[in-house]
Scaffold this motif. Structure first.
Motif, PDB file in Angstrom:
ATOM      1  N   GLN A 149      48.041  24.629  -0.807  1.00 54.90           N
ATOM      2  CA  GLN A 149      47.845  26.011  -1.266  1.00 54.90           C
ATOM      3  C   GLN A 149      46.953  26.082  -2.496  1.00 54.90           C
ATOM      4  OE1 GLN A 149      51.879  27.461  -1.763  1.00 54.90           O
ATOM      5  NE2 GLN A 149      51.964  28.268   0.323  1.00 54.90           N
ATOM      6  N   GLN A 150      47.032  25.052  -3.342  1.00 53.06           N
ATOM      7  CA  GLN A 150      46.232  25.048  -4.566  1.00 53.06           C
ATOM      8  C   GLN A 150      44.843  24.454  -4.364  1.00 53.06           C
ATOM      9  OE1 GLN A 150      48.637  24.133  -8.281  1.00 53.06           O
ATOM     10  NE2 GLN A 150      50.175  23.628  -6.746  1.00 53.06           N
ATOM     11  N   GLY A 151      44.553  24.091  -3.111  1.00 49.97           N
ATOM     12  CA  GLY A 151      43.225  23.570  -2.815  1.00 49.97           C
ATOM     13  C   GLY A 151      43.007  22.140  -3.260  1.00 49.97           C
ATOM     14  N   ARG A 178      62.010  21.302 -13.121  1.00 51.10           N
ATOM     15  CA  ARG A 178      61.213  22.073 -14.075  1.00 51.10           C
ATOM     16  C   ARG A 178      59.744  21.637 -14.031  1.00 51.10           C
ATOM     17  NH1 ARG A 178      65.739  20.897 -17.366  1.00 51.10           N
ATOM     18  NH2 ARG A 178      64.528  19.312 -18.506  1.00 51.10           N
ATOM     19  N   SER A 179      59.539  20.338 -13.926  1.00 50.90           N
ATOM     20  CA  SER A 179      58.179  19.809 -13.917  1.00 50.90           C
ATOM     21  C   SER A 179      57.437  20.216 -12.646  1.00 50.90           C
ATOM     22  CB  SER A 179      58.210  18.280 -14.045  1.00 50.90           C
ATOM     23  OG  SER A 179      58.842  17.879 -15.242  1.00 50.90           O
ATOM     24  N   GLY A 237      53.576  24.477  -9.517  1.00 47.87           N
ATOM     25  CA  GLY A 237      53.585  25.355  -8.343  1.00 47.87           C
ATOM     26  C   GLY A 237      54.358  24.880  -7.149  1.00 47.87           C
ATOM     27  N   VAL A 238      55.228  23.893  -7.330  1.00 53.14           N
ATOM     28  CA  VAL A 238      56.040  23.385  -6.219  1.00 53.14           C
ATOM     29  C   VAL A 238      57.353  24.154  -6.180  1.00 53.14           C
ATOM     30  CG1 VAL A 238      57.173  21.380  -5.201  1.00 53.14           C
ATOM     31  CG2 VAL A 238      54.997  21.103  -6.417  1.00 53.14           C
ATOM     32  N   THR A 239      57.626  24.825  -5.063  1.00 51.78           N
ATOM     33  CA  THR A 239      58.838  25.620  -4.915  1.00 51.78           C
ATOM     34  C   THR A 239      59.848  24.889  -4.037  1.00 51.78           C
ATOM     35  OG1 THR A 239      57.562  27.663  -5.093  1.00 51.78           O
ATOM     36  CG2 THR A 239      59.781  27.841  -4.188  1.00 51.78           C
ATOM     37  N   ALA A 241      57.658  20.425   0.266  1.00 55.11           N
ATOM     38  CA  ALA A 241      57.221  21.434  -0.697  1.00 55.11           C
ATOM     39  C   ALA A 241      56.008  20.950  -1.492  1.00 55.11           C
ATOM     40  CB  ALA A 241      58.378  21.771  -1.649  1.00 55.11           C
ATOM     41  N   LEU A 242      55.989  19.655  -1.794  1.00 51.78           N
ATOM     42  CA  LEU A 242      54.868  19.078  -2.541  1.00 51.78           C
ATOM     43  C   LEU A 242      53.581  19.187  -1.727  1.00 51.78           C
ATOM     44  CD1 LEU A 242      54.665  17.506  -5.321  1.00 51.78           C
ATOM     45  CD2 LEU A 242      54.535  15.440  -3.931  1.00 51.78           C
TER      46      LEU A 242
END
Length: 241
Positions: free
Chosen positions: A204-206, A159-160, A165-167, A197-198
């Motif tokens: 991706q988030q810059g 959940r955290s 934004g980690v899928t 994924a991390l």
């Protein structure tokens, strides 16, 4: 037990020993070891690129690559007229990272033997390694995001991670999560599918940028602020902020 079964029982240990010896031999040659280290950036390289980074002739590089392919350490992917070489999988990357850690044990002052840029943040195949990654792993373990041995992401952790934004891939065939020993810090960072994924999410988030062809990672100002806010990991220059 038949004579055939007795023979098979005697031969099996020898087969394992021979296979292990062959694998060690494939990795032992300095040029091949350099190729393997270069491929730890997670990309696929051409034979020409690998020969340049190792500083050997193309024909010599081809012979070394054939040895690494035969040992199962590399795979070759053809795309059009080009052939690309990459590590055979995350298990090979984990083996190399562990060997790097073991090879550094004899250093009396290990910190000075590792370039600062690599020590702070780098890739370990397809996940984040270095000081920052170790700090993130310690936070996740302390806060109960991952199991004590690093073998799984907890429900709280899932959940955290989703919130930032980690899928995670619930159908992954690789280890969903693992504790990967960091060769410069001698502590664990996050490996497995969760580690990959991390790194993807951070990029991706810059929060970070990667230098093509190298393992170094550069944390952006936004990334430093975000990683401190989420994981409590401080960077040099952030003290007192």
């Amino acid at each position: 037990m038949t004579s055939y079964e007795r023979r098979e029982t005697r031969e099996e240990p020898h087969l394992l020993e021979e296979t292990l010896s062959g694998l060690a031999s494939a990795m032992a040659e300095p040029s091949r070891a350099k190729m393997l280290c270069a491929l730890m950036d997670g990309r696929a390289w051409t034979a020409t690129e690998l020969s340049a980074v190792v500083d050997i002739a193309a024909s010599t590089a081809s012979a070394h690559l054939a040895k690494l392919l035969a040992s199962g350490l590399l795979v070759c992917v053809s795309q059009g007229r080009h052939r690309y070489y990459r590590l055979a999988g995350s298990d090979v990357a984990a083996l190399l990272e562990t060997m790097m850690s073991v090879s550094m044990r004899g250093a009396q002052v290990p910190v000075t033997r590792t370039p600062q840029a690599l020590r702070q943040a780098r890739t370990c195949y397809d996940h984040l390694a270095g000081e920052i990654a170790v700090g993130v792993y310690a936070f996740m373990q302390r806060e109960g995001w991952i199991a004590d041995d690093g073998s799984a992401v907890t429900d709280l952790g899932k959940r955290s991670l989703e919130k930032i934004g980690v899928t995670l891939d619930p159908r992954t065939r690789r280890k969903p999560c693992s504790a990967c020993l960091d060769w410069s810090e001698r502590r664990f960072h996050l490996g497995g599918d969760a580690g990959a994924a991390l790194l993807i999410a951070f990029e991706q988030q810059g929060w970070l940028t990667r230098t093509p062809g190298y393992r170094e990672i550069t944390l952006t100002d936004a990334g430093k602020s975000a990683i401190f806010r989420v994981f409590g990991v401080r960077f040099k220059g952030q003290e007192g902020k």
